[in-house]
Design a protein around this motif. Structure first.
Motif, mmCIF file in Angstrom:
data_model
loop_
_atom_site.group_PDB
_atom_site.id
_atom_site.type_symbol
_atom_site.label_atom_id
_atom_site.label_comp_id
_atom_site.label_asym_id
_atom_site.label_seq_id
_atom_site.Cartn_x
_atom_site.Cartn_y
_atom_site.Cartn_z
ATOM 1 N N GLU A 185 30.625 19.119 49.561
ATOM 2 C CA GLU A 185 32.419 19.867 48.884
ATOM 3 C C GLU A 185 32.508 20.690 48.122
ATOM 4 O OE1 GLU A 185 32.293 15.706 47.800
ATOM 5 O OE2 GLU A 185 30.798 16.920 48.895
ATOM 6 N N PHE A 186 31.743 21.158 47.362
ATOM 7 C CA PHE A 186 31.906 22.248 46.415
ATOM 8 C C PHE A 186 31.336 23.716 47.399
ATOM 9 C CE2 PHE A 186 32.995 19.757 42.510
ATOM 10 C CZ PHE A 186 33.984 20.547 41.686
ATOM 11 N N SER A 187 30.421 23.270 47.525
ATOM 12 C CA SER A 187 29.979 24.783 48.063
ATOM 13 C C SER A 187 31.067 25.544 49.187
ATOM 14 C CB SER A 187 28.531 24.145 48.935
ATOM 15 O OG SER A 187 27.631 23.208 48.697
ATOM 16 N N PHE A 188 31.915 24.916 50.201
ATOM 17 C CA PHE A 188 32.454 24.746 50.588
ATOM 18 C C PHE A 188 34.075 25.342 50.277
ATOM 19 C CE2 PHE A 188 31.473 21.291 53.662
ATOM 20 C CZ PHE A 188 30.849 21.434 54.121
ATOM 21 N N ILE A 189 34.501 24.682 48.858
ATOM 22 C CA ILE A 189 34.877 26.178 48.182
ATOM 23 C C ILE A 189 34.391 26.716 47.554
ATOM 24 C CG2 ILE A 189 36.685 25.202 45.623
ATOM 25 C CD1 ILE A 189 36.037 22.008 45.895
ATOM 26 N N ILE A 190 33.599 26.916 47.071
ATOM 27 C CA ILE A 190 32.749 27.956 46.395
ATOM 28 C C ILE A 190 32.672 29.504 47.531
ATOM 29 C CG2 ILE A 190 30.858 29.534 45.761
ATOM 30 C CD1 ILE A 190 30.224 26.672 44.332
ATOM 31 N N ALA A 191 32.311 28.994 49.222
ATOM 32 C CA ALA A 191 32.483 30.036 50.212
ATOM 33 C C ALA A 191 33.736 30.533 50.042
ATOM 34 C CB ALA A 191 32.089 29.200 51.109
ATOM 35 N N THR A 192 34.793 29.848 50.133
ATOM 36 C CA THR A 192 36.178 29.574 50.556
ATOM 37 C C THR A 192 36.701 30.857 49.884
ATOM 38 O OG1 THR A 192 36.949 27.677 51.508
ATOM 39 C CG2 THR A 192 38.708 28.943 51.261
ATOM 40 N N LEU A 193 36.314 30.371 48.057
ATOM 41 C CA LEU A 193 36.675 30.980 46.828
ATOM 42 C C LEU A 193 36.116 32.421 47.313
ATOM 43 C CD1 LEU A 193 37.631 31.969 44.126
ATOM 44 C CD2 LEU A 193 35.556 31.163 43.412
ATOM 45 N N GLY A 194 35.533 32.956 47.817
ATOM 46 C CA GLY A 194 34.744 34.556 47.847
ATOM 47 C C GLY A 194 35.166 35.063 49.078
ATOM 48 N N LEU A 195 35.573 34.195 50.080
ATOM 49 C CA LEU A 195 36.062 35.013 51.212
ATOM 50 C C LEU A 195 37.709 35.750 51.215
ATOM 51 C CD1 LEU A 195 35.186 32.740 54.422
ATOM 52 C CD2 LEU A 195 34.845 34.838 54.110
ATOM 53 N N SER A 196 38.422 34.667 50.198
ATOM 54 C CA SER A 196 39.636 34.220 49.515
ATOM 55 C C SER A 196 39.441 35.723 48.957
ATOM 56 C CB SER A 196 40.411 32.826 48.895
ATOM 57 O OG SER A 196 39.671 33.479 48.020
ATOM 58 N N LEU A 197 38.817 35.897 48.291
ATOM 59 C CA LEU A 197 38.931 37.129 47.411
ATOM 60 C C LEU A 197 37.696 38.521 48.251
ATOM 61 C CD1 LEU A 197 36.799 35.592 44.372
ATOM 62 C CD2 LEU A 197 39.415 36.354 43.769
ATOM 63 N N LYS A 198 37.579 38.426 49.792
ATOM 64 C CA LYS A 198 36.912 39.047 50.377
ATOM 65 C C LYS A 198 35.920 40.442 49.557
ATOM 66 C CE LYS A 198 41.359 39.269 52.153
ATOM 67 N NZ LYS A 198 42.867 40.893 52.712
ATOM 68 N N VAL A 199 35.328 39.451 48.475
ATOM 69 C CA VAL A 199 34.092 39.646 48.126
ATOM 70 C C VAL A 199 32.729 39.658 49.114
ATOM 71 C CG1 VAL A 199 35.121 40.221 45.738
ATOM 72 C CG2 VAL A 199 34.017 37.754 46.755
ATOM 73 N N ILE A 200 32.677 38.351 49.823
ATOM 74 C CA ILE A 200 31.134 38.185 50.493
ATOM 75 C C ILE A 200 31.661 38.410 52.270
ATOM 76 C CG2 ILE A 200 31.093 36.841 49.004
ATOM 77 C CD1 ILE A 200 31.873 33.916 50.782
ATOM 78 N N SER A 201 30.322 38.332 52.620
ATOM 79 C CA SER A 201 30.632 38.848 54.219
ATOM 80 C C SER A 201 30.988 37.646 54.663
ATOM 81 C CB SER A 201 28.966 38.733 54.278
ATOM 82 O OG SER A 201 28.823 40.384 54.362
ATOM 83 N N GLU A 202 31.645 36.973 56.092
ATOM 84 C CA GLU A 202 32.407 36.400 57.204
ATOM 85 C C GLU A 202 31.158 34.998 57.644
ATOM 86 O OE1 GLU A 202 34.959 37.314 59.739
ATOM 87 O OE2 GLU A 202 36.444 38.646 58.445
ATOM 88 N N LYS A 203 30.274 35.627 57.721
ATOM 89 C CA LYS A 203 28.911 35.650 58.081
ATOM 90 C C LYS A 203 28.646 34.282 56.943
ATOM 91 C CE LYS A 203 25.520 38.011 56.172
ATOM 92 N NZ LYS A 203 24.305 39.503 56.597
ATOM 93 N N ILE A 204 28.330 34.306 56.079
ATOM 94 C CA ILE A 204 27.932 33.190 55.012
ATOM 95 C C ILE A 204 28.666 32.001 55.359
ATOM 96 C CG2 ILE A 204 28.252 32.878 52.314
ATOM 97 C CD1 ILE A 204 27.298 35.223 52.004
ATOM 98 N N TYR A 205 29.662 32.208 55.525
ATOM 99 C CA TYR A 205 31.059 31.117 55.847
ATOM 100 C C TYR A 205 30.274 29.698 56.230
ATOM 101 C CZ TYR A 205 35.019 27.655 54.631
ATOM 102 O OH TYR A 205 35.275 26.691 53.815
#
Length: 739
Positions: free
Chosen positions: A340-360
């Motif tokens: 669960e928290f892995s998804f939340i952390i990945a969602t955080l990165g996407l919402s901040l637009k600081v990580i690549s979309e492939k990571i999710y």
């Protein structure tokens, strides 16, 4: 025909699909979370075989609400007391494992050629295990009464807290693009400060409010009040620079300490289940088969990093913390997944637009793979240990177990550790309250007066005066407040002179803190003068009055924190016979059990199963060290001591012709303690029966360590010798009085 909004159409589609898929996963004995992910994948925009959602943006909004309720419910299960009850072993293991997994994830990301930010978020994604998957696995495999499960749950509690901290730190790094230690330390200190304030204010206000309004609180009003408090804290947390999830988590943790905590948890569960389902479905909607087909090698590599890395890091951390090799390996192999928290952390990165979309989608794929392997990993832990026991040198296994004995004996003085922790916590919380009062008055009340056209001089005078009055009791406690038990322990250990050192240090801290805070309002010379004036007033003139006022605050706070209603939920402090495999477990006697009403001597429980019945709770009555003629009655809570293997056999006896029941651990007052026989001991060269230890301690001798050997559940005719280390389960205070 009336036109339905797209959101209603989408909810009907995703929840209908989720219902069918989760029924299938339930039939296949797979975690429901995986069913939600599959349902999201089927109705998501990445696949066109099935109908697709129309308004992805609205689903994302519902998903964000889902995260809030998921963290709120997690906070209700967490509670600050639960954190304090988690042993040092579990805390060390969790911090050690998370640190190593962040390092492994970051290093793997860099080796794959990913950016620094992608690699940093990858480390966070791979570091947190899945609470829901582990709980489901433990329940389905019937492992809840095994010794290592207590360690696993303790690690999960700390991991959840670390995950919240990680979200704050990653947000800070993402927004500032600054990896310096100063920024990270500032973020940690800021978070610690606000956590302390929320904890103190919440425990002081909320339990009292709910007690006084208890007669007015129906299920409907309790639910509305709880959700309202949650969303208010979410807004507040966002306004002060933290994530909404943190606000929800903190609110749940505080409400868990109140008289209505269990009721709120029960009422919020359906809402949490609904919205968290939407969240996980939205996660599944982002799974892109094309991305996975392109990065399938990375998915397999990261899955291997999770399985191998978590197994090694948890096992090593657990061994270093003093657990046996077998228990450590079982814990490590059970925690080898992400969720669960892995998804939340990945969602955080996407919402901040600081990580690549492939990571999710990669993270989701890794989570699915490791979730499927979890039951097999947990089930094969004992076989793996047996295999390692054969191929590893016998001296290596013995060395680890010897280290476990040494580390456990070194940490035996629990009372000393508890008093030191209470002393330090009291000083820190009082300092935090003083700082909070000054900051609130300087940044809220003073601007409020200035906005009302009050002149700056009178506004600062009024604000500072009110601030000094409100903070005076806590300044007094910071400088002069006594902790009698801690002082008595220092005297007992021949360190009475240290009391003066601590007192002088606290006075200096209080004076320095006061001067720094007053300096926000007036020039330096005025600050020095006001500080000296406050020292005289607080330290001499109004000392007794301030002591009385602070005593009222402290009594109310401690009453709320240690509410008798919560004692039912405080049964998490039992001690295992470390480094033995024996530990305490609770069983509930079903009313239709065939052995109900039969005396214990006729059941021959110790002879058949090797366990000891240490305590029976029957309603409000507690039967300590039950005798031979005592019977097991319907709905009794029976506390039993034995090894994993013995308890599994006993569990089969308890569940004779009845469904499975929940297992918990006993409350703290009735626990396992050590007693060393010296030459002055009155029990020397007497049998256990002759010593009368059952009557003295309201307990039983359940283990003896003698010359490197161990006797579990010894016979009452066993003669005690000098140097024996007795393990006694009974009234903790009475056992400690033996020494």
């Amino acid at each position: 025909m009336q036109h339905l909004p797209a959101m209603i159409h989408d909810l009907a589609l995703i929840l209908g699909t989720a219902g069918l898929v989760t029924l299938l996963f339930k039939k296949l004995n797979q975690p429901i979370v995986l069913g939600y992910l599959v349902a999201g994948f089927l109705v998501g925009p990445k696949i066109s075989i099935f109908p697709t959602v129309i308004g992805v943006a609205s689903i994302n909004l519902w998903a964000e609400i889902g995260v809030i309720f998921l963290l709120f419910a997690l906070g209700l299960e967490f509670s600050f007391k639960k954190l304090l009850r988690v042993g040092g072993s579990a805390s060390f293991t969790a911090l050690f494992e998370v640190s190593l997994m962040i390092l492994f994830g970051f290093t793997t990301g860099r080796l794959l050629g990913w950016s620094t930010m992608d690699s940093l978020f990858l480390g966070g994604i791979l570091s947190i295990s899945s609470t829901s998957i582990i709980i489901r696995t433990v329940e389905e495999l019937g492992m809840k009464n095994m010794k290592f499960v207590g360690m696993v749950f303790g690690v999960l509690v700390i991991e959840d807290l670390v995950a919240v901290l990680l979200m704050v730190l990653l947000t800070t790094v993402a927004l500032t693009r600054d990896f310096s230690g100063t920024e990270m330390l500032g973020a940690v200190l800021k978070l610690s400060f606000f956590l302390s304030i929320w904890f103190v204010a919440g425990i002081f206000l909320l339990p009292s409010f709910l007690k006084r309004t208890q007669k007015l609180l129906s299920e409907e009003t309790v639910l509305v009040v709880a959700v309202g408090l949650c969303l208010m804290m979410v807004v507040f947390a966002s306004n002060v620079g933290f994530s909404s999830a943190l606000g929800a988590f903190i609110t749940g943790s505080i409400l868990a300490e109140t008289i209505e905590g269990e009721r709120i948890h029960h009422l919020i569960a359906p809402i949490k289940n609904l919205f968290s389902a939407v969240f996980f479905i939205s996660v599944g909607m982002l799974i892109d088969p094309q991305v996975i087909s392109i990065y399938w090698k990375e998915v397999l590599l990261l899955s291997a990093v999770v399985v191998v890395g978590k197994t090694l890091s948890v096992t090593l951390g657990s061994v270093l913390s003093g657990q046996t090799f077998k228990s450590s390996l079982q814990s490590g192999m059970s925690l080898a997944q992400i969720g669960e928290f892995s998804f939340i952390i990945a969602t955080l990165g996407l919402s901040l637009k600081v990580i690549s979309e492939k990571i999710y989608p990669i993270a989701v794929a890794v989570s699915v793979l490791t979730a499927f392997t979890t039951p097999y990993m947990a089930r094969s832990a004992e076989k793996t240990y047996a295999w390692l026991e054969k191929i590893l040198p016998a001296r290596f296994i013995q060395s680890i177990d010897s280290y476990s004995v040494l580390s456990f004996s070194m940490s035996g003085n629990r009372e000393w550790r508890e008093q030191v922790r209470a002393y330090v916590l009291k000083v820190l919380l009082n300092a935090v309250v003083v700082v909070a009062v000054f900051l609130t008055m300087a940044r809220v009340f003073l601007p409020f007066l200035l906005e009302r056209q009050m002149e700056e001089g009178p506004a600062k005078f009024l604000t500072l005066s009110a601030t000094l009055v409100m903070s005076a009791p806590f300044l007094w406690a910071l400088a002069f407040g006594r902790t009698k038990q801690f002082e008595a322990l220092l005297v007992e250990q021949g360190k009475g002179s240290h009391n003066y050192v601590f007192l002088v240090s606290r006075i200096m801290l209080a004076v320095g803190l006061l001067g720094a805070m007053v300096g926000q309002f007036v020039p330096l010379m005025w600050a020095v003068a006001i500080t000296l004036w406050m020292v005289v007033v607080v330290g001499y003139v109004l000392s007794q009055k301030l002591q009385d006022i602070y005593g009222w605050f402290e009594r109310r706070f401690l009453t709320n924190l240690n509410d008798d209603v919560k004692k039912v939920h405080a049964r998490k402090n039992s001690r295992s016979l470390a480094p033995w495999d024996a530990h305490i477990t609770e069983f509930l006697i079903p009313p239709e059990a065939p052995y109900v009403g039969v005396p214990l001597h006729q059941l021959s429980i110790r002879e058949k199963y090797g366990v000891t019945v240490a305590l029976i709770e029957r309603g409000r009555r507690r039967i300590t060290a039950p005798g031979r003629v005592e019977c097991l009655m319907p709905h009794d809570h029976v506390f039993v001591i034995g090894t994993d293997e013995q308890l599994i056999l006993f569990k089969g006896f308890i569940q004779s012709e009845v469904p499975e029941v929940a297992l918990t651990e006993p409350e703290a007052e009735y626990s396992l303690e050590q007693y060393l026989l010296t030459e002055e001991s009155p029990f020397l060269n007497k049998s256990i029966r002759e010593c009368g230890l059952r009557e003295i301690t309201h307990g039983l001798v359940v283990g003896i360590e003698r010359e490197g050997g161990r006797i579990l559940n010894p016979d009452s005719s066993e003669t005690l010798k000098r140097g024996d280390l007795l393990w006694i389960v009974g009234d903790r205070e009475k056992i400690l009085q033996l020494t």
